[in-house]
Design an enzyme around this catalytic site. Structure first.
Site, PDB file in Angstrom:
ATOM      1  CB  THR A  84      -5.020  -2.724   7.640  1.00  0.00           C
ATOM      2  OG1 THR A  84      -5.342  -2.361   8.836  1.00  0.00           O
ATOM      3  CG2 THR A  84      -3.412  -2.983   7.973  1.00  0.00           C
ATOM      4  CE  LYS A 131      -1.858  -1.197   3.929  1.00  0.00           C
ATOM      5  NZ  LYS A 131      -1.770  -2.448   3.778  1.00  0.00           N
ATOM      6  CB  THR A 132       3.946   2.428   2.119  1.00  0.00           C
ATOM      7  OG1 THR A 132       3.061   2.186   3.100  1.00  0.00           O
ATOM      8  CG2 THR A 132       4.434   3.217   2.698  1.00  0.00           C
ATOM      9  CG  ASP A 162      -0.259   3.611   6.812  1.00  0.00           C
ATOM     10  OD1 ASP A 162      -0.899   2.729   5.557  1.00  0.00           O
ATOM     11  OD2 ASP A 162       1.736   3.257   7.193  1.00  0.00           O
ATOM     12  NE  ARG A 212       6.223  -3.543   6.188  1.00  0.00           N
ATOM     13  CZ  ARG A 212       5.245  -3.345   6.091  1.00  0.00           C
ATOM     14  NH1 ARG A 212       4.034  -3.902   6.972  1.00  0.00           N
ATOM     15  NH2 ARG A 212       5.440  -1.641   5.388  1.00  0.00           N
TER      16      ARG A 212
HETATM   17  P1  ADP Z   1       2.245  -2.307   3.092  1.00  0.00           P
HETATM   18  O1  ADP Z   1       2.098   0.156   3.216  1.00  0.00           O
HETATM   19  O2  ADP Z   1       0.985  -2.124   2.433  1.00  0.00           O
HETATM   20  O3  ADP Z   1       2.474  -2.326   4.859  1.00  0.00           O
HETATM   21  P2  ADP Z   1       4.446  -1.454   1.933  1.00  0.00           P
HETATM   22  O4  ADP Z   1       4.286  -1.010   0.567  1.00  0.00           O
HETATM   23  O5  ADP Z   1       5.254  -0.792   3.175  1.00  0.00           O
HETATM   24  O6  ADP Z   1       3.996  -2.660   2.737  1.00  0.00           O
HETATM   25  O7  ADP Z   1       5.335  -2.697   1.656  1.00  0.00           O
HETATM   26  C1  ADP Z   1       6.682  -3.251   2.500  1.00  0.00           C
HETATM   27  C2  ADP Z   1       7.567  -4.157   1.448  1.00  0.00           C
HETATM   28  O8  ADP Z   1       7.693  -4.986   0.951  1.00  0.00           O
HETATM   29  C3  ADP Z   1       8.168  -2.938   0.766  1.00  0.00           C
HETATM   30  O9  ADP Z   1       9.404  -1.723   0.919  1.00  0.00           O
HETATM   31  C4  ADP Z   1       8.928  -3.395  -0.444  1.00  0.00           C
HETATM   32  O10 ADP Z   1      10.661  -3.601  -0.765  1.00  0.00           O
HETATM   33  C5  ADP Z   1       7.985  -4.608  -0.480  1.00  0.00           C
HETATM   34  N1  ADP Z   1       6.967  -4.353  -1.469  1.00  0.00           N
HETATM   35  C6  ADP Z   1       5.783  -4.084  -1.404  1.00  0.00           C
HETATM   36  N2  ADP Z   1       4.895  -4.381  -2.569  1.00  0.00           N
HETATM   37  C7  ADP Z   1       6.002  -4.727  -3.227  1.00  0.00           C
HETATM   38  C8  ADP Z   1       5.308  -5.012  -4.906  1.00  0.00           C
HETATM   39  N3  ADP Z   1       4.800  -5.008  -5.617  1.00  0.00           N
HETATM   40  N4  ADP Z   1       6.952  -5.112  -5.704  1.00  0.00           N
HETATM   41  C9  ADP Z   1       7.570  -5.408  -4.984  1.00  0.00           C
HETATM   42  N5  ADP Z   1       7.677  -5.095  -3.395  1.00  0.00           N
HETATM   43  C10 ADP Z   1       7.786  -5.228  -3.229  1.00  0.00           C
END
Ligand code: ADP
Length: 347
Positions: free
Chosen positions: A159, A65-66, A110, A218
């Site tokens: 989430t 998401k981030t 977020d 992650r």
């Molecule tokens: P969320 O915001 O959903 O908790 P993040 O966007 O922070 O998740 O993702 C965590 C880590 O996972 C990122 O720093 C990245 O390294 C990896 N990641 C997430 N989605 C992808 C993707 N589609 N392709 C490659 N790496 C990804």
């Protein structure tokens, strides 16, 4: 107690996310449908020279998401302001973010489900009309100050999409749900990130890490770092499938990718609650773990893997869950009966 306190920072979001996070949407792996839709929206917004419509991302932690939220402004070549729902406690907390916005820039919030109603109401006019009406003072001296904002894009991540109010949800033009990743997609992420971490990794090791990463990028990143640490500390920096397995075993990551906390959750339902049904609060209290940690981080993968099921009367471990734990001295209650909505007690 949250996951970080139990397992250490290795199994949570950490600042290292930053170094492995793709910078452009084209570098992201998987989530192809979401990617296609957003690229079209980004392209159209760029051509029309208009701000992109507001976007809401939902899904379990660590799915990107981030990453989407930070890649989109780069595609648009606009600045981004980042806030978290929990830090926006009063309407005044929103002001610095809203007043700093530039034309077509992005405000990323977020955990947007955490913002209180009073703050949320200010977002409505900000999102819809690019304006906020501030009430200054109290009682007879109260005055309303209308402030216009630069046209901007709000990107929210949550989430818990179910906790968002209808009026807020409806103001997002795009609502995208992020799904768990396939083993192939995670293998690709592991290989790309190994290059970023200056590691040499073989295909078998990369696949093994992917398989044991609960379908979540992650977690794959964290497992990769654990394997790298083990290889550096114990094997002179060498890596092969055997060393990878030893490393994962040392970090207590099992064949399905469950770690200590996941197994403790399953064991608690199996042993303390005789297989369930057990209310999530009772499970949380018994384990001394925060409910959010269980519902947001532990349960989504266990539910998806059918190791546990949710019934109106609470959580129940499945036969597959018991088999995975190697427990064979418990006979499970009738799961159909527990699903009878007449006997509801837990959400
Ligand atoms: P969320 O915001 O959903 O908790 P993040 O966007 O922070 O998740 O993702 C965590 C880590 O996972 C990122 O720093 C990245 O390294 C990896 N990641 C997430 N989605 C992808 C993707 N589609 N392709 C490659 N790496 C990804």
């Amino acid at each position: 107690m949250n996951r970080e306190k139990i397992l250490g920072p290795l199994d949570t979001a950490n600042e290292d996310d930053h170094s492995l996070r793709p910078k452009k949407m084209g570098e992201m792996v998987g989530q192809r449908e979401v990617y296609e839709r957003l690229m079209i929206a980004v392209d159209a917004a760029r051509k029309r020279e208009e701000p992109l419509g507001h976007i809401l991302f939902d899904g379990p932690p660590g799915l990107g998401k981030t990453t989407f939220a930070t890649c989109i402004p780069r595609e648009l070549e606009v600045p981004i302001e980042m806030a978290t729902g929990a830090s926006l406690r009063a309407p005044k907390d929103l002001l610095p973010y809203l007043t700093n916005l530039q034309e077509k820039s992005v405000l990323f919030i977020d955990e947007i489900h955490r913002i209180p109603t009073a703050v949320e109401e200010y977002l409505y006019t900000a999102m819809e009309d690019y304006r906020i009406d501030l009430i200054l003072g109290e009682g007879v001296n109260a005055r309303t100050l209308n402030m216009s904002l630069k046209p901007f894009t709000l990107i929210g991540a949550t989430t818990r999409a179910g906790m968002l109010t209808g009026p807020l949800r409806d103001r997002f033009q795009f609502r995208e749900h992020l799904n768990f990743y396939t083993d192939q997609e995670l293998t690709e992420i592991v290989k790309r990130n190994a290059v970023k971490l200056k590691m040499e990794i073989d295909d078998v090791s990369a696949l093994e890490i992917a398989r044991r990463s609960r379908s979540t990028p992650r977690i794959a990143n964290n497992r990769l770092r654990c394997v790298r640490d083990y290889s550096t500390a114990k094997e002179n920096g060498q890596l092969n499938p055997e060393i990878t397995l030893k490393a994962l075993e040392m970090w207590e990551v099992d064949t399905l990718g469950l770690d200590r906390l996941d197994r403790k959750y399953l064991e608690t339902i199996a042993r303390v609650f005789m297989g369930g049904p057990a209310g999530i609060e009772a499970i949380g209290h018994t384990m001394n773990v925060a409910l959010d940690t269980l519902t947001d981080e532990v349960e989504p993968f266990l539910l998806r893997s059918e190791l546990v099921i949710r019934t109106p009367r609470g959580r129940m471990v499945t036969q597959k869950g018991l088999d995975h734990l190697g427990i064979n001295d418990i006979s499970l209650p009738d799961q159909k009966e527990a699903q009878d909505p007449e006997t509801d007690s837990d959400g």
